[in-house]
Design an enzyme around this catalytic site. Structure first.
Site, PDB file in Angstrom:
ATOM      1  N   LYS A 274       0.842  -1.216   0.000  1.00  0.00           N
ATOM      2  CA  LYS A 274       0.000   0.000   0.000  1.00  0.00           C
ATOM      3  C   LYS A 274       0.868   1.254   0.000  1.00  0.00           C
ATOM      4  CE  LYS A 274      -1.470   1.536   4.105  1.00  0.00           C
ATOM      5  NZ  LYS A 274      -1.208   2.911   4.543  1.00  0.00           N
ATOM      6  N   ASN A 275       1.878   1.291   0.868  1.00  0.00           N
ATOM      7  CA  ASN A 275       2.647   2.520   1.021  1.00  0.00           C
ATOM      8  C   ASN A 275       3.627   2.774  -0.124  1.00  0.00           C
ATOM      9  OD1 ASN A 275       1.213   3.079   3.289  1.00  0.00           O
ATOM     10  ND2 ASN A 275       2.841   2.575   4.748  1.00  0.00           N
TER      11      ASN A 275
ATOM     12  N   ARG B 133      -4.277  10.397   5.343  1.00  0.00           N
ATOM     13  CA  ARG B 133      -3.266  11.444   5.470  1.00  0.00           C
ATOM     14  C   ARG B 133      -2.292  11.450   4.299  1.00  0.00           C
ATOM     15  NH1 ARG B 133      -2.134  13.651   9.900  1.00  0.00           N
ATOM     16  NH2 ARG B 133      -0.029  13.654   9.096  1.00  0.00           N
TER      17      ARG B 133
ATOM     18  N   CYS C 203      -3.801  12.508  14.247  1.00  0.00           N
ATOM     19  CA  CYS C 203      -4.604  11.290  14.127  1.00  0.00           C
ATOM     20  C   CYS C 203      -4.311  10.404  15.330  1.00  0.00           C
ATOM     21  CB  CYS C 203      -4.313  10.574  12.827  1.00  0.00           C
ATOM     22  SG  CYS C 203      -2.707   9.823  12.792  1.00  0.00           S
TER      23      CYS C 203
ATOM     24  N   ARG D  79       1.630  14.256  13.714  1.00  0.00           N
ATOM     25  CA  ARG D  79       1.919  14.101  12.291  1.00  0.00           C
ATOM     26  C   ARG D  79       1.901  15.413  11.496  1.00  0.00           C
ATOM     27  NH1 ARG D  79      -0.652   8.577  10.207  1.00  0.00           N
ATOM     28  NH2 ARG D  79       1.187   8.651   8.880  1.00  0.00           N
ATOM     29  N   PRO D  80       2.801  16.324  11.836  1.00  0.00           N
ATOM     30  CA  PRO D  80       2.888  17.589  11.081  1.00  0.00           C
ATOM     31  C   PRO D  80       3.488  17.369   9.685  1.00  0.00           C
ATOM     32  CG  PRO D  80       4.687  17.441  12.655  1.00  0.00           C
ATOM     33  CD  PRO D  80       3.836  16.213  12.870  1.00  0.00           C
TER      34      PRO D  80
ATOM     35  N   LEU E  75       8.045  19.645   7.338  1.00  0.00           N
ATOM     36  CA  LEU E  75       9.252  19.346   6.550  1.00  0.00           C
ATOM     37  C   LEU E  75       8.943  19.298   5.052  1.00  0.00           C
ATOM     38  CD1 LEU E  75      10.752  16.665   8.970  1.00  0.00           C
ATOM     39  CD2 LEU E  75      11.471  19.052   8.705  1.00  0.00           C
TER      40      LEU E  75
ATOM     41  N   ASP F  12       5.334   0.355  12.042  1.00  0.00           N
ATOM     42  CA  ASP F  12       4.111  -0.287  11.546  1.00  0.00           C
ATOM     43  C   ASP F  12       4.009  -1.757  11.975  1.00  0.00           C
ATOM     44  OD1 ASP F  12       3.318   2.053  10.386  1.00  0.00           O
ATOM     45  OD2 ASP F  12       3.914   1.505   8.353  1.00  0.00           O
TER      46      ASP F  12
ATOM     47  N   ILE G 188       9.103   6.620  16.875  1.00  0.00           N
ATOM     48  CA  ILE G 188       8.695   7.383  15.683  1.00  0.00           C
ATOM     49  C   ILE G 188       7.473   8.254  15.971  1.00  0.00           C
ATOM     50  CG2 ILE G 188       8.042   7.232  13.225  1.00  0.00           C
ATOM     51  CD1 ILE G 188      10.794   6.028  13.717  1.00  0.00           C
TER      52      ILE G 188
ATOM     53  N   ARG H 192      -8.493  -0.229   5.180  1.00  0.00           N
ATOM     54  CA  ARG H 192      -7.677   0.777   4.507  1.00  0.00           C
ATOM     55  C   ARG H 192      -6.398   0.169   3.946  1.00  0.00           C
ATOM     56  NH1 ARG H 192      -5.767   4.947   8.248  1.00  0.00           N
ATOM     57  NH2 ARG H 192      -4.514   5.221   6.393  1.00  0.00           N
TER      58      ARG H 192
HETATM   59  N1  EPU Z   1       7.394  14.496  10.952  1.00  0.00           N
HETATM   60  C1  EPU Z   1       7.588  15.823  11.257  1.00  0.00           C
HETATM   61  N2  EPU Z   1       7.415  16.747  10.260  1.00  0.00           N
HETATM   62  C2  EPU Z   1       7.063  16.411   8.994  1.00  0.00           C
HETATM   63  C3  EPU Z   1       6.869  15.047   8.686  1.00  0.00           C
HETATM   64  C4  EPU Z   1       7.046  14.107   9.691  1.00  0.00           C
HETATM   65  O1  EPU Z   1       7.910  16.158  12.395  1.00  0.00           O
HETATM   66  O2  EPU Z   1       6.932  17.301   8.151  1.00  0.00           O
HETATM   67  C5  EPU Z   1       7.570  13.459  12.007  1.00  0.00           C
HETATM   68  C6  EPU Z   1       6.265  12.723  12.307  1.00  0.00           C
HETATM   69  O3  EPU Z   1       5.463  13.440  13.209  1.00  0.00           O
HETATM   70  C7  EPU Z   1       6.779  11.422  12.873  1.00  0.00           C
HETATM   71  C8  EPU Z   1       8.070  11.184  12.085  1.00  0.00           C
HETATM   72  O4  EPU Z   1       8.410  12.445  11.521  1.00  0.00           O
HETATM   73  O5  EPU Z   1       7.073  11.565  14.236  1.00  0.00           O
HETATM   74  C9  EPU Z   1       7.972  10.175  10.970  1.00  0.00           C
HETATM   75  O6  EPU Z   1       6.827  10.414  10.179  1.00  0.00           O
HETATM   76  P1  EPU Z   1       6.793  10.150   8.602  1.00  0.00           P
HETATM   77  O7  EPU Z   1       6.648  11.461   7.924  1.00  0.00           O
HETATM   78  O8  EPU Z   1       7.925   9.286   8.207  1.00  0.00           O
HETATM   79  O9  EPU Z   1       5.423   9.352   8.462  1.00  0.00           O
HETATM   80  P2  EPU Z   1       4.497   9.374   7.190  1.00  0.00           P
HETATM   81  O10 EPU Z   1       5.314   9.606   5.992  1.00  0.00           O
HETATM   82  O11 EPU Z   1       3.339  10.270   7.456  1.00  0.00           O
HETATM   83  C10 EPU Z   1       4.681   6.847   6.552  1.00  0.00           C
HETATM   84  C11 EPU Z   1       3.736   5.697   6.399  1.00  0.00           C
HETATM   85  C12 EPU Z   1       3.234   5.265   7.780  1.00  0.00           C
HETATM   86  C13 EPU Z   1       4.436   4.862   8.630  1.00  0.00           C
HETATM   87  C14 EPU Z   1       5.451   6.025   8.690  1.00  0.00           C
HETATM   88  C15 EPU Z   1       6.734   5.671   9.417  1.00  0.00           C
HETATM   89  C16 EPU Z   1       2.798   6.071   4.213  1.00  0.00           C
HETATM   90  C17 EPU Z   1       1.621   6.457   3.397  1.00  0.00           C
HETATM   91  N3  EPU Z   1       2.644   6.097   5.539  1.00  0.00           N
HETATM   92  O12 EPU Z   1       3.940   7.907   7.180  1.00  0.00           O
HETATM   93  O13 EPU Z   1       2.397   4.142   7.577  1.00  0.00           O
HETATM   94  O14 EPU Z   1       4.028   4.534   9.921  1.00  0.00           O
HETATM   95  O15 EPU Z   1       5.795   6.447   7.353  1.00  0.00           O
HETATM   96  O16 EPU Z   1       7.344   4.582   8.824  1.00  0.00           O
HETATM   97  O17 EPU Z   1       3.831   5.735   3.673  1.00  0.00           O
HETATM   98  C18 EPU Z   1       0.590   2.685   8.005  1.00  0.00           C
HETATM   99  O18 EPU Z   1       0.774   2.177   6.883  1.00  0.00           O
HETATM  100  O19 EPU Z   1      -0.176   2.181   8.864  1.00  0.00           O
HETATM  101  C19 EPU Z   1       1.284   3.922   8.348  1.00  0.00           C
HETATM  102  C20 EPU Z   1       0.876   4.717   9.345  1.00  0.00           C
END
Ligand code: EPU
Length: 417
Positions: A22-23, A93, A117, A122-123, A126, A305, A327, A397
């Site tokens: 999925k991701n 998201r 969420c 989850r800001p 970046l 995950d 994380i 999902r």
């Molecule tokens: N973060 C920031 N600022 C940003 C972006 C992220 O502070 O601008 C922080 C987040 O708050 C978190 C950390 O960085 O503490 C890591 O978050 P990341 O951005 O890597 O998460 P994501 O990209 O939103 C993806 C997966 C998630 C998975 C995470 C970590 C997708 C669509 N989603 O989320 O998958 O948990 O990486 O590996 O790729 C799931 O599939 O159930 C799922 C939640």
């Protein structure tokens, strides 16, 4: 609303085939915005998030077809909209992933901010910081990111936290920027490399994916391509834990064991037997299940995950395991539900102390997110009696036909309406 009923006590036996990731499929679908030619995808899982993405793309004028056989055809020649509305973003998201491709192709994007969420704040600061370094203006107005640029230019972007979708968004934004973009402290998840290889097939010049430094040299135009999505390492991992926790014997086929080293080492550490042959894995659960600590980390570390599923496993351990979530700040909601099933789990900030060996009993439980739902099914598989899991739309999902796949391995599981 659908619920899932699991009756515990049966070891899982047999063979399960893993779906596409999925991701990896989500960024691949939105990458179609980058070209006016057709992008054909294979091994796309037929799950709710994929259908939400299709809806989002359709709203933007992309012709998007997703089929149950795992193929998808996307053509953005007529794309005109650059709006990702709150109604869709709030349910998924990952919709924020359209930001990069929209900026690359149209120089404009109006994308709802996802908000927090069940697993943390989850800001997306970046993602925005990177686009601004590339010359875009990003304002937040009425809950939306309003971004525009007369033409993105290459930049050196250093992430202070590793972000998966942030890295993906900026990789896509950089494909057609003027000059070279360097992403430092980039995510190196297999899903990043899958996106990089798709972008290369579209004519992009991307190097270094799979390491902490990714370089993208902008090209004037991208073209269509055909691409096969990698197997879902989290789905495969969930079945591996299902084999371990039920003391079963499961062959997990069409997976990518090379993407799962941290989990497999952990499973060997707790006493399971793991055999690997090409894209197949055999996991045999053994008694006793040894309690072992773990800390979630960006890839190649132990995936956040898989944390909830591992917690279910540790409730059956022979001692105490400390699970540290590094994380996300709020990803222990499943622990409270497991406690309602009789587990002994204490939450101390980002650590969960799991004292194993307490027999679980079936209960009515509430799923708070996708992986929490999976962990409650795993707990239900070893609980005495029936576990009824509510809010399974989270499960739909991201897991393709999970109850059918588990039932084929002998699990007593059914969906109740
Ligand atoms: N973060 C920031 N600022 C940003 C972006 C992220 O502070 O601008 C922080 C987040 O708050 C978190 C950390 O960085 O503490 C890591 O978050 P990341 O951005 O890597 O998460 P994501 O990209 O939103 C993806 C997966 C998630 C998975 C995470 C970590 C997708 C669509 N989603 O989320 O998958 O948990 O990486 O590996 O790729 C799931 O599939 O159930 C799922 C939640």
């Amino acid at each position: 609303m659908d619920k899932i009923r699991v009756t515990g006590g049966t070891p899982l036996l047999g063979r399960v085939v893993i779906s596409g990731a999925k991701n990896a499929a989500l960024p691949a679908m939105v990458a179609s915005i980058l070209t006016n030619e057709t992008v054909e995808l294979e091994n796309v899982p037929f799950v709710r998030d994929i259908l939400t993405t299709r809806k989002l793309l359709t709203k933007m004028g992309v012709q998007a077809e997703v089929r149950e056989d795992g193929t998808a055809t996307l053509n953005a020649a007529q794309a005109s909209g650059h709006d990702a509305p709150y109604e869709l973003v709030k349910t998924m998201r990952a919709s924020i992933l359209v930001l990069g491709p929209l900026m690359a192709r149209f120089g404009r994007a109006h994308v709802s901010l996802p908000g927090g969420c069940a697993i943390g704040a989850r800001p997306v600061n970046l993602h925005l910081m990177g686009l601004e370094k590339m010359g875009a203006t990003c304002d937040v107005v009425h809950g939306y990111v309003d971004a525009s640029s007369p033409g993105l230019r290459g930049a050196h972007i250093l992430f202070d936290t590793v972000t998966v979708t942030g890295t993906e968004n900026l990789m896509m934004a950089a494909t057609m920027a003027d000059g070279e973009t360097v992403l430092d402290n980039a995510a190196c998840e297999p899903e990043i490399s899958d996106l990089a290889s798709l972008l290369r097939s579209m004519g992009a010049r991307v190097e270094g994916d799979g390491t902490r430094t990714i370089r993208i040299k902008g090209v004037p135009k991208l073209h269509g391509c055909r691409h096969r999505i990698i197997p879902d390492r989290i789905e495969a991992g969930t079945f591996a834990v299902a084999a371990a926790i039920t003391r079963g014997d499961v062959i997990i086929a069409k997976c990518a064991p090379e993407h799962m080293a941290a989990l497999l080492l952990q499973l060997i550490g707790i006493g399971s037997e793991v055999g690997i042959e090409n894209d197949c894995m055999r996991v045999r659960g053994k008694d006793p299940i040894l309690s072992r600590d773990v800390t979630t980390q960006p890839y190649p570390g132990f995936a956040t995950d898989m944390q909830a599923q591992y917690m279910a496993l540790m409730t059956q351990g022979n001692g105490t395991a400390v699970i540290t979530e590094s994380i996300f700040e709020n990803r222990f909601m499943h622990a409270l539900e497991m406690v309602r099933m009789g587990a002994d789990i204490r939450i101390e900030g980002r650590r969960a102390v799991v004292r194993g060996g307490k027999p679980l009993t079936g209960a009515n439980v509430l799923a708070s997110d996708l992986r929490a739902s999976a962990s409650l099914i795993l707990a239900g598989l070893v609980a005495r009696g029936d576990t009824l899991i509510d809010r399974v739309y989270h499960l739909d999902r991201g897991y393709e036909r999970i109850e059918a796949k588990l039932a084929a391995l002998g699990a007593k599981i059914e969906r109740v309406r």
